[in-house]
Scaffold this active site. Sequence first.
Site, PDB file in Angstrom:
ATOM      1  N   GLY A  33       0.843  -1.198   0.000  1.00  0.00           N
ATOM      2  CA  GLY A  33       0.000   0.000   0.000  1.00  0.00           C
ATOM      3  C   GLY A  33       0.878   1.249   0.000  1.00  0.00           C
ATOM      4  O   GLY A  33       0.717   2.157  -0.826  1.00  0.00           O
ATOM      5  N   HIS A  34       1.844   1.288   0.931  1.00  0.00           N
ATOM      6  CA  HIS A  34       2.790   2.407   0.965  1.00  0.00           C
ATOM      7  C   HIS A  34       3.553   2.494  -0.357  1.00  0.00           C
ATOM      8  O   HIS A  34       3.784   3.577  -0.888  1.00  0.00           O
ATOM      9  CB  HIS A  34       3.826   2.217   2.086  1.00  0.00           C
ATOM     10  N   SER A 186      -0.068  -2.057   8.170  1.00  0.00           N
ATOM     11  CA  SER A 186       1.124  -2.473   8.933  1.00  0.00           C
ATOM     12  C   SER A 186       0.706  -3.334  10.114  1.00  0.00           C
ATOM     13  O   SER A 186       1.489  -4.135  10.623  1.00  0.00           O
ATOM     14  CB  SER A 186       1.883  -1.247   9.444  1.00  0.00           C
TER      15      SER A 186
END
Length: 280
Positions: A33-34, A186
Amino acid sequence: MKILDNIADLKKEISSLKGSIGLVPTMGALHKGHQSLIEKAVNENDNAIVSIFVNPIQFGINEDLDKYPRCLASDSKLCEEAGVKIVFAPKISQMYAEGKENLTLICPPYSAVDKLCGKSRIGHFDGVASVVAKLFNLTKANRAYFGQKDAQQLFIIQKMVRDLNFDIEIIPCPIVREEDNLALSSRNQYLTKSERALALNISKALFEAKKLAKTNTITKRAVIDNSLKIMEGLEVEYIEFVDINTFEIQDEINKNTLMLIASRTPETKTRLIDNMKLFD
Ligand code: PAF
């Protein structure tokens, strides 16, 4: 790529950069995602900066500040491979030099925080808005990239930018999901095997709601009941519906509805959030 842990070095480095700056603010433990945010920042700007800072002032006393995953080496590798110019990973003493207690804070209005995640995470969005404002000032970024998974955070930051006239463009980025549709986070690494299987039912509830919304007569109550059935075994904190533009809670579902879910897993009590627009 430079990895900087203090503000003096960051300022020096920023002053030598030419062209536009794209910032991806993160707390590290970078996942795909990051990575999608970082790749967008690299592609759309002359310089991409990733900040990695587990921001203590956005965690409540009983939250996971101490156990939040910290993995600067692998995070830096991911950034380097993506073409990032600077990783800014400051120490707490750099960001809060005069202490966390006497800090000047940016406090988003009650109307924006007294619902959804803000209701159970008191002070969380003050901490988020304050650190993000500091990062905007420090990096002098032209654009900043935020994931739509943290929908309330994104709304609050967009409002802060408008209200306080920050000269920065906020770029919302779509939620990235695993193949089985679990939204990347996370915090997924806290999950046991059985919790991971259970957590899948959050996105399942959202996709089912999207299907149900196609029938014109669908009510909020019916969607909630169906979602609760799907999510049995999870500790549901909220299932809510807001207007995607105003973030006002809706009494009825309509074409602007964003459905949001927060829930905890039964063993590790991991708090997971996800959301979906019910109409395309
Ligand atoms: O979304 C996050 O990771 C954090 O809330 C942010 C925006 C980096 C601020 O600490």
